[in-house]
Design a protein around this motif. Structure first.
Motif, PDB file in Angstrom:
ATOM      1  N   LEU A 219       6.655 -10.441  11.109  1.00 44.51           N
ATOM      2  CA  LEU A 219       8.068 -10.190  10.886  1.00 44.51           C
ATOM      3  C   LEU A 219       8.311  -9.498   9.544  1.00 44.51           C
ATOM      4  CD1 LEU A 219       9.704 -13.463  12.269  1.00 44.51           C
ATOM      5  CD2 LEU A 219       9.850 -11.161  13.243  1.00 44.51           C
ATOM      6  N   MET A 220       7.557  -9.879   8.526  1.00 44.05           N
ATOM      7  CA  MET A 220       7.730  -9.232   7.224  1.00 44.05           C
ATOM      8  C   MET A 220       7.378  -7.747   7.308  1.00 44.05           C
ATOM      9  SD  MET A 220       6.337 -12.110   4.531  1.00 44.05           S
ATOM     10  CE  MET A 220       7.315 -11.642   3.118  1.00 44.05           C
ATOM     11  N   TYR A 221       6.267  -7.440   7.963  1.00 45.75           N
ATOM     12  CA  TYR A 221       5.885  -6.037   8.121  1.00 45.75           C
ATOM     13  C   TYR A 221       6.877  -5.287   9.008  1.00 45.75           C
ATOM     14  CZ  TYR A 221       1.355  -6.365   5.771  1.00 45.75           C
ATOM     15  OH  TYR A 221       0.364  -6.514   4.837  1.00 45.75           O
ATOM     16  N   ALA A 222       7.431  -5.979   9.985  1.00 46.85           N
ATOM     17  CA  ALA A 222       8.439  -5.337  10.833  1.00 46.85           C
ATOM     18  C   ALA A 222       9.657  -4.925  10.003  1.00 46.85           C
ATOM     19  CB  ALA A 222       8.848  -6.270  11.970  1.00 46.85           C
ATOM     20  N   VAL A 223      10.056  -5.801   9.080  1.00 50.08           N
ATOM     21  CA  VAL A 223      11.163  -5.467   8.178  1.00 50.08           C
ATOM     22  C   VAL A 223      10.796  -4.257   7.325  1.00 50.08           C
ATOM     23  CG1 VAL A 223      12.515  -6.255   6.196  1.00 50.08           C
ATOM     24  CG2 VAL A 223      12.064  -7.817   8.096  1.00 50.08           C
ATOM     25  N   ILE A 224       9.586  -4.272   6.780  1.00 47.01           N
ATOM     26  CA  ILE A 224       9.132  -3.156   5.945  1.00 47.01           C
ATOM     27  C   ILE A 224       9.167  -1.843   6.724  1.00 47.01           C
ATOM     28  CG2 ILE A 224       7.121  -2.176   4.762  1.00 47.01           C
ATOM     29  CD1 ILE A 224       6.316  -5.076   4.068  1.00 47.01           C
ATOM     30  N   ASN A 225       8.619  -1.850   7.911  1.00 49.52           N
ATOM     31  CA  ASN A 225       8.547  -0.617   8.702  1.00 49.52           C
ATOM     32  C   ASN A 225       9.933  -0.104   9.075  1.00 49.52           C
ATOM     33  OD1 ASN A 225       5.725  -0.364   8.719  1.00 49.52           O
ATOM     34  ND2 ASN A 225       5.538  -1.854  10.375  1.00 49.52           N
ATOM     35  N   GLU A 226      10.842  -1.026   9.388  1.00 56.17           N
ATOM     36  CA  GLU A 226      12.187  -0.605   9.755  1.00 56.17           C
ATOM     37  C   GLU A 226      12.922  -0.026   8.543  1.00 56.17           C
ATOM     38  OE1 GLU A 226      15.478   0.069  12.240  1.00 56.17           O
ATOM     39  OE2 GLU A 226      13.348  -0.329  12.640  1.00 56.17           O
ATOM     40  N   LEU A 227      12.774  -0.660   7.388  1.00 57.70           N
ATOM     41  CA  LEU A 227      13.407  -0.150   6.179  1.00 57.70           C
ATOM     42  C   LEU A 227      12.834   1.210   5.780  1.00 57.70           C
ATOM     43  CD1 LEU A 227      13.619  -3.426   4.036  1.00 57.70           C
ATOM     44  CD2 LEU A 227      15.512  -2.239   5.157  1.00 57.70           C
ATOM     45  N   LYS A 228      11.502   1.356   5.899  1.00 59.27           N
ATOM     46  CA  LYS A 228      10.860   2.630   5.570  1.00 59.27           C
ATOM     47  C   LYS A 228      11.290   3.727   6.536  1.00 59.27           C
ATOM     48  CE  LYS A 228       8.027   2.078   2.013  1.00 59.27           C
ATOM     49  NZ  LYS A 228       8.056   2.968   0.822  1.00 59.27           N
ATOM     50  N   ARG A 229      11.506   3.354   7.793  1.00 65.06           N
ATOM     51  CA  ARG A 229      11.937   4.345   8.773  1.00 65.06           C
ATOM     52  C   ARG A 229      13.319   4.889   8.413  1.00 65.06           C
ATOM     53  NH1 ARG A 229      15.113   4.745  13.079  1.00 65.06           N
ATOM     54  NH2 ARG A 229      15.831   2.572  12.887  1.00 65.06           N
TER      55      ARG A 229
ATOM     56  N   PRO B 261       0.820  -1.197   0.000  1.00 68.37           N
ATOM     57  CA  PRO B 261       0.000   0.000   0.000  1.00 68.37           C
ATOM     58  C   PRO B 261       0.858   1.253   0.000  1.00 68.37           C
ATOM     59  CG  PRO B 261      -0.738  -1.562   1.664  1.00 68.37           C
ATOM     60  CD  PRO B 261       0.566  -2.071   1.132  1.00 68.37           C
ATOM     61  N   THR B 262       0.222   2.384  -0.348  1.00 66.63           N
ATOM     62  CA  THR B 262       0.925   3.652  -0.291  1.00 66.63           C
ATOM     63  C   THR B 262       1.411   3.910   1.116  1.00 66.63           C
ATOM     64  OG1 THR B 262      -1.090   4.866   0.197  1.00 66.63           O
ATOM     65  CG2 THR B 262      -0.522   4.604  -2.134  1.00 66.63           C
ATOM     66  N   GLN B 263       2.304   4.889   1.275  1.00 64.71           N
ATOM     67  CA  GLN B 263       2.904   5.124   2.586  1.00 64.71           C
ATOM     68  C   GLN B 263       1.856   5.424   3.639  1.00 64.71           C
ATOM     69  OE1 GLN B 263       5.887   4.617   3.477  1.00 64.71           O
ATOM     70  NE2 GLN B 263       5.823   5.456   5.518  1.00 64.71           N
ATOM     71  N   ASP B 264       0.833   6.213   3.255  1.00 68.83           N
ATOM     72  CA  ASP B 264      -0.210   6.542   4.233  1.00 68.83           C
ATOM     73  C   ASP B 264      -0.952   5.302   4.680  1.00 68.83           C
ATOM     74  OD1 ASP B 264       0.466   9.165   4.113  1.00 68.83           O
ATOM     75  OD2 ASP B 264      -1.094   9.721   2.668  1.00 68.83           O
ATOM     76  N   LYS B 265      -1.322   4.444   3.719  1.00 63.81           N
ATOM     77  CA  LYS B 265      -2.023   3.205   4.073  1.00 63.81           C
ATOM     78  C   LYS B 265      -1.118   2.278   4.855  1.00 63.81           C
ATOM     79  CE  LYS B 265      -5.396   3.157   0.312  1.00 63.81           C
ATOM     80  NZ  LYS B 265      -5.913   2.410  -0.850  1.00 63.81           N
ATOM     81  N   GLN B 266       0.159   2.263   4.478  1.00 62.34           N
ATOM     82  CA  GLN B 266       1.117   1.426   5.204  1.00 62.34           C
ATOM     83  C   GLN B 266       1.151   1.820   6.663  1.00 62.34           C
ATOM     84  OE1 GLN B 266       2.998  -1.093   4.842  1.00 62.34           O
ATOM     85  NE2 GLN B 266       4.620  -0.862   6.346  1.00 62.34           N
ATOM     86  N   GLU B 267       1.200   3.109   6.944  1.00 61.85           N
ATOM     87  CA  GLU B 267       1.258   3.573   8.321  1.00 61.85           C
ATOM     88  C   GLU B 267      -0.039   3.277   9.059  1.00 61.85           C
ATOM     89  OE1 GLU B 267       2.254   7.649   8.000  1.00 61.85           O
ATOM     90  OE2 GLU B 267       4.357   7.295   7.515  1.00 61.85           O
ATOM     91  N   ASP B 268      -1.186   3.394   8.345  1.00 62.04           N
ATOM     92  CA  ASP B 268      -2.477   3.196   8.992  1.00 62.04           C
ATOM     93  C   ASP B 268      -2.710   1.745   9.369  1.00 62.04           C
ATOM     94  OD1 ASP B 268      -3.026   5.839   8.778  1.00 62.04           O
ATOM     95  OD2 ASP B 268      -4.257   5.668   6.959  1.00 62.04           O
ATOM     96  N   ASN B 269      -2.238   0.820   8.519  1.00 61.38           N
ATOM     97  CA  ASN B 269      -2.661  -0.568   8.667  1.00 61.38           C
ATOM     98  C   ASN B 269      -1.582  -1.523   9.154  1.00 61.38           C
ATOM     99  OD1 ASN B 269      -5.495  -0.446   7.466  1.00 61.38           O
ATOM    100  ND2 ASN B 269      -4.298   0.515   5.850  1.00 61.38           N
ATOM    101  N   THR B 270      -0.326  -1.195   8.957  1.00 64.74           N
ATOM    102  CA  THR B 270       0.711  -2.149   9.322  1.00 64.74           C
ATOM    103  C   THR B 270       1.762  -1.584  10.253  1.00 64.74           C
ATOM    104  OG1 THR B 270       2.100  -1.596   7.411  1.00 64.74           O
ATOM    105  CG2 THR B 270       0.413  -3.273   7.082  1.00 64.74           C
ATOM    106  N   ALA B 271       1.620  -0.310  10.629  1.00 63.55           N
ATOM    107  CA  ALA B 271       2.629   0.304  11.499  1.00 63.55           C
ATOM    108  C   ALA B 271       2.709  -0.379  12.857  1.00 63.55           C
ATOM    109  CB  ALA B 271       2.334   1.797  11.672  1.00 63.55           C
ATOM    110  N   GLU B 272       1.626  -1.068  13.237  1.00 58.94           N
ATOM    111  CA  GLU B 272       1.623  -1.739  14.539  1.00 58.94           C
ATOM    112  C   GLU B 272       2.585  -2.929  14.575  1.00 58.94           C
ATOM    113  OE1 GLU B 272      -1.899  -4.508  15.127  1.00 58.94           O
ATOM    114  OE2 GLU B 272      -2.624  -3.285  13.457  1.00 58.94           O
ATOM    115  N   TYR B 273       2.995  -3.415  13.406  1.00 54.09           N
ATOM    116  CA  TYR B 273       3.869  -4.581  13.356  1.00 54.09           C
ATOM    117  C   TYR B 273       5.331  -4.121  13.344  1.00 54.09           C
ATOM    118  CZ  TYR B 273      -0.419  -6.964  12.114  1.00 54.09           C
ATOM    119  OH  TYR B 273      -1.695  -7.466  12.123  1.00 54.09           O
ATOM    120  N   THR B 274       5.973  -4.228  14.477  1.00 52.70           N
ATOM    121  CA  THR B 274       7.364  -3.806  14.612  1.00 52.70           C
ATOM    122  C   THR B 274       8.156  -4.895  15.316  1.00 52.70           C
ATOM    123  OG1 THR B 274       7.050  -2.770  16.777  1.00 52.70           O
ATOM    124  CG2 THR B 274       6.588  -1.408  14.828  1.00 52.70           C
TER     125      THR B 274
END
Length: 479
Positions: A191-201, A134-147
């Motif tokens: 874990l996959m979303y955690a990787v995504i969030n860390e890379l995006k950060r 998803p776009t960055q906004d959707k990514q933050e809304d829906n998967t940011a909880e996975y860290t």
């Protein structure tokens, strides 16, 4: 509507439901949509059924429009969607008595969204269409909880966690590809979303694509149908990180495997990170081409096992804290002892209990937990059933009644039967030692001594081993 026609519509609904994983958490999708079924498709109107008032209300209030869009995009033409409460439908009086009105919600048809945007749309928007990340906004809304911070670590998952963390720190350096396997609901997607969030950060401009295996196939089919394979290839071969969840779903699909083989090679040669998950290791994925199996083994393979009792308790505490829910110790132990194979089912049960407590105004206690045990323990038989089977088998084998086994008498026959019962409860139910101690009114060390006594005798007494093995088969239903 014929059964074959209904089966086809059910398969389409499965694809629509799977597409929600790109915008909603897996727990949300499973909680509200797992048991929604297709009832009919007539006159461009699709009727779905959900089994409870709560789920009907939530779907109609928050998700109906997205369901409509999902069907329209997949079918390629406008449709209407109705949702009925199947629980009430099952209790509708038979004719000639007047039928009870069905709760129903309908949305106006909308035009389907094309697979690929027109040339006027920017390449950045093109890369974020359909089933990719998803776009960055959707990514933050829906998967940011996975860290990584809120992933609860235990012996069963610490290796996979460490591997993912290393990849997030240095993508495509050491573990490429990273292949994670384990049963459904154990935390692979987290874990996959955690990787995504860390890379995006670290790098907001990084080009990441996350997709599920079956969605990858569907997108490839659509690109072929639209004669736009070049856009498909450009999208996937130009990304910096590719994550495919449930890669086993491409097995047996010749065109998909061919396309992914070349995509894998292109990304790997360009030193782009690839992360894959599956419910089994590469060598055990039947109908997967050998050339893909060997490539999946080029990097690191990490597995995730079902959580032990202590990890399940830790997960329950963590998830309850996240939604500010106070769970009594006895309810927490009840959940941990009964929900033994899936973290997802633990998370779903906590949300369900929270919703029931809020909607009914009742205190969260064992009575409330037991009232919905069918939903909480739906994945296997309740713990008490297994315990009863264990006592029945021990009583029959040693001719000692249950009261004596649980009591304080210490004759030789009773002591042996008690040791065996304790041992079987430990190995067949995964109950904690303190919980078993409570059942027998004994402390932790006494329970350990009973288990040690059985294991010691099994090392030297082959007939005793046969007896214990036979009881296990009886308890598990193999005899």
């Amino acid at each position: 509507m014929s059964q074959a026609y209904l089966d086809d519509m059910s398969a389409i609904w499965d694809m629509v439901r799977n597409s929600f994983h790109s915008t909603l958490s897996s727990e949300t999708v499973n909680l509200w949509f797992a048991d929604v079924t297709v009832v009919s498709f007539e006159n461009d109107t699709i009727t779905l059924s959900t089994p409870s008032d709560l789920k009907w209300h939530v779907i109609c209030t928050h998700h109906l429009e997205n369901i409509q869009k999902g069907f329209c995009n997949l079918l390629g033409f406008p449709v209407k969607v109705n949702v009925i409460n199947g629980a009430k439908a099952q209790h509708t009086p038979a004719s000639p008595a007047p039928a009870e009105p069905q709760p129903e919600r309908e949305v106006t048809p909308v035009a389907p969204t094309p697979l690929f945007p027109s040339s006027a749309i920017s390449q950045q928007e093109d890369a974020q269409r359909d089933l990719s990340l998803p776009t960055q906004d959707k990514q933050e809304d829906n998967t940011a909880e996975y860290t990584f911070d809120n992933f609860v670590i235990g012996a069963s998952n610490k290796f996979a966690h460490a591997a993912c963390y290393a990849v997030a720190e240095s993508p495509a350096k050491n573990y490429n590809p990273l292949f994670i396997h384990g049963a459904s609901g154990l935390g692979k997607t987290h874990l996959m979303y955690a990787v995504i969030n860390e890379l995006k950060r670290k790098n907001p401009a990084i080009n990441i694509i996350y997709i599920q295996g079956d969605a990858f196939t569907n997108e490839l089919v659509n690109s072929i149908r639209c004669n736009e394979q070049h856009k498909f290839r450009e999208k996937y071969r130009k990304c910096d990180v590719l994550l495919i969840d449930d890669i086993q779903f491409i097995a047996g699909k010749e065109s998909t495997q061919e396309e992914f083989f070349h995509t894998f090679n292109a990304l790997h040669q360009e030193k782009k990170q690839i992360i894959l998950t599956s419910d089994r290791p590469p060598r055990e994925i039947k109908t997967l081409e050998n050339r893909l199996k060997t490539r999946f083994e080029w990097g690191l393979i990490a597995d995730i096992q079902p959580p032990d009792f202590e990890l399940r308790i830790a997960i329950i505490k963590k998830k309850a804290e996240q939604i500010h829910l106070n769970i009594p110790d006895d309810v927490m132990e009840f959940l941990a002892e009964n929900l033994r194979t899936s973290i997802r089912s633990i998370e779903g049960s906590i949300k369900t209990l929270s919703a029931l407590s809020m909607l009914t105004g009742k205190e969260l206690n064992m009575e409330l937990a037991n009232s919905c045990i069918a939903e909480l323990v739906g994945e296997g038989e309740p713990l008490q059933v297994t315990i009863d089977k264990i006592f029945d088998a021990v009583q029959e084998k040693f001719n000692v009644n249950r009261a004596d086994i649980e009591g304080t008498r210490r004759t030789k026959d009773i002591a042996i039967a008690r040791h065996v019962a304790i041992y079987l409860i430990r190995v067949l139910t995964d109950m904690s030692l303190p919980s078993i101690g409570k059942m027998f009114n004994r402390d932790h060390s006494t329970i350990m001594n009973s288990i040690d006594a059985v294991e010691k005798r099994m090392r030297s007494d082959s007939l005793f081993v046969m007896d214990v093995t036979e009881m296990k088969k009886v308890i598990s239903g193999q005899r």
